[in-house]
Write a protein that holds these residues in place. Structure first.
Motif, PDB file in Angstrom:
ATOM      1  N   THR A 127       0.857  -1.175   0.000  1.00 26.98           N
ATOM      2  CA  THR A 127       0.000   0.000   0.000  1.00 26.98           C
ATOM      3  C   THR A 127       0.901   1.235   0.000  1.00 26.98           C
ATOM      4  O   THR A 127       2.108   1.141  -0.190  1.00 26.98           O
ATOM      5  CB  THR A 127      -0.919  -0.001   1.228  1.00 26.98           C
ATOM      6  OG1 THR A 127      -0.137   0.260   2.406  1.00 26.98           O
ATOM      7  CG2 THR A 127      -1.639  -1.337   1.383  1.00 26.98           C
ATOM      8  N   ASP A 163      -4.340   1.745 -10.281  1.00 24.64           N
ATOM      9  CA  ASP A 163      -5.710   1.426 -10.696  1.00 24.64           C
ATOM     10  C   ASP A 163      -5.738   0.151 -11.509  1.00 24.64           C
ATOM     11  O   ASP A 163      -6.699  -0.613 -11.421  1.00 24.64           O
ATOM     12  CB  ASP A 163      -6.404   2.540 -11.503  1.00 24.64           C
ATOM     13  CG  ASP A 163      -6.903   3.683 -10.633  1.00 24.64           C
ATOM     14  OD1 ASP A 163      -7.131   3.464  -9.426  1.00 24.64           O
ATOM     15  OD2 ASP A 163      -7.053   4.798 -11.164  1.00 24.64           O
ATOM     16  N   PRO A 167      -4.911  -5.077  -5.313  1.00 32.04           N
ATOM     17  CA  PRO A 167      -5.697  -3.838  -5.307  1.00 32.04           C
ATOM     18  C   PRO A 167      -5.745  -3.190  -6.685  1.00 32.04           C
ATOM     19  O   PRO A 167      -4.716  -2.998  -7.338  1.00 32.04           O
ATOM     20  CB  PRO A 167      -4.947  -2.960  -4.308  1.00 32.04           C
ATOM     21  CG  PRO A 167      -4.237  -3.920  -3.399  1.00 32.04           C
ATOM     22  CD  PRO A 167      -3.838  -5.054  -4.281  1.00 32.04           C
ATOM     23  N   THR A 187      -8.718   0.724  -5.343  1.00 29.12           N
ATOM     24  CA  THR A 187      -7.702   1.774  -5.232  1.00 29.12           C
ATOM     25  C   THR A 187      -8.313   3.171  -5.305  1.00 29.12           C
ATOM     26  O   THR A 187      -7.851   4.091  -4.623  1.00 29.12           O
ATOM     27  CB  THR A 187      -6.654   1.617  -6.353  1.00 29.12           C
ATOM     28  OG1 THR A 187      -7.317   1.444  -7.618  1.00 29.12           O
ATOM     29  CG2 THR A 187      -5.782   0.400  -6.097  1.00 29.12           C
ATOM     30  N   PHE A 219      -4.275   3.754  -0.879  1.00 31.54           N
ATOM     31  CA  PHE A 219      -3.803   3.443  -2.226  1.00 31.54           C
ATOM     32  C   PHE A 219      -3.680   4.695  -3.091  1.00 31.54           C
ATOM     33  O   PHE A 219      -4.456   5.634  -2.964  1.00 31.54           O
ATOM     34  CB  PHE A 219      -4.765   2.473  -2.925  1.00 31.54           C
ATOM     35  CG  PHE A 219      -4.970   1.181  -2.209  1.00 31.54           C
ATOM     36  CD1 PHE A 219      -3.948   0.251  -2.120  1.00 31.54           C
ATOM     37  CD2 PHE A 219      -6.187   0.882  -1.611  1.00 31.54           C
ATOM     38  CE1 PHE A 219      -4.131  -0.954  -1.445  1.00 31.54           C
ATOM     39  CE2 PHE A 219      -6.381  -0.311  -0.949  1.00 31.54           C
ATOM     40  CZ  PHE A 219      -5.350  -1.230  -0.860  1.00 31.54           C
ATOM     41  N   SER A 224      -4.103   6.283  -6.907  1.00 35.93           N
ATOM     42  CA  SER A 224      -5.068   6.037  -7.977  1.00 35.93           C
ATOM     43  C   SER A 224      -4.895   7.083  -9.065  1.00 35.93           C
ATOM     44  O   SER A 224      -5.021   8.288  -8.801  1.00 35.93           O
ATOM     45  CB  SER A 224      -6.503   6.085  -7.442  1.00 35.93           C
ATOM     46  OG  SER A 224      -7.450   6.197  -8.478  1.00 35.93           O
TER      47      SER A 224
END
Length: 253
Positions: A19, A106, A158, A218, A225, A227
């Motif tokens: 993360t 993403d 993710p 995300t 996260f 993105s």
């Protein structure tokens, strides 16, 4: 602390979906930004990547590719430097002490392993790469090193979830009618695309049966996260990338 998300299907295989926690980057990419293209301090990126690797397989050589949303796969026989990265969107290896690293913000990171054969793979699967065959090519490259698709297990990390991924008819038109089940109607001319579901289907199509979807969005979790789409919607100048890693441990006598 660095946070590495794990998958039960990859138990026994050094791996982690990182993360943004635990890094040294500042500003719009604050945290564990591991992407070279994020307009970040190169020293911060290097430190973040070192921390990420140490959280998964300390002492291993971290290897990446220059990602271009392709279906191309690189086979890692020996580690290469960051300035020697080939243009590709997946890697496979049978060499212990090597960590394969994919950056995403993403798109779906896919980590794969056949522990019995001692072969691992990592793929960057956005809609284009998944559509064009990066999953099938990764599995085929693993087989060339001795893996069997019937034994390969995979975890999809993710990525942007369907509820957060609005697309136009132009993108939906890239897919055949059998694949339109991954698009939910949203507004006239607009759809919600199920990227993790589509990646899962592509894995099943090539004979991978044991698949874990981590189910982390995300876009919807900015504290955890990076993105690309969220940064774009907010008008931010840049965006960070999280790193996903898989490797083979060195056996010790």
């Amino acid at each position: 602390m660095v946070e590495a998300l794990r998958s039960g299907v990859l138990a026994g295989v050094p791996h982690g979906f990182l993360t943004r926690a635990g890094g040294v980057s500042r500003g719009a990419v604050a945290g564990l930004n591991c992407g070279f293209g994020a307009e970040d301090d190169p020293a911060a990126v290097a430190e973040n990547r070192r921390r990420a690797a140490d959280a998964v397989l300390p002492g291993a050589s971290l290897v990446g590719v220059y990602q271009i949303h392709s279906a191309d796969v690189a086979t890692v026989a020996e580690p290469w430097g960051d300035d020697e990265r080939p243009r590709a969107d997946a890697m496979v290896t049978d060499r212990a002490g090597v960590l394969l690293g994919i950056v995403t913000a993403d798109c779906a990171p896919v980590l794969l392993a056949d522990l019995g054969a001692g072969v691992v793979g990592a793929a960057h699967a956005g809609w284009r790469g998944a559509h064009d065959g990066v999953i099938a090519n990764t599995v085929a490259a693993m087989e060339s090193l001795g893996a069997s698709r019937g034994r390969i297990v995979a975890a999809v990390g993710p990525c942007i979830a369907q509820d957060s991924y609005e697309v136009g008819e132009d993108l939906r038109a890239q897919f055949d009618s059998a694949e339109h089940r991954f698009f939910a109607p949203h507004a006239p001319g607009h759809w919600q695309f199920d990227l993790p579901g589509y990646v899962h289907a592509r894995l099943r199509d090539v004979g991978v049966e044991t698949i874990d979807l981590l189910g982390c969005d995300t876009y919807a979790d900015p504290a955890r996260f990076f993105s690309f789409r969220r940064a774009t919607h907010r008008g931010e100048a840049t965006y960070g990338r999280q790193l996903s890693l898989v490797g083979l441990a060195v056996e010790r006598s």
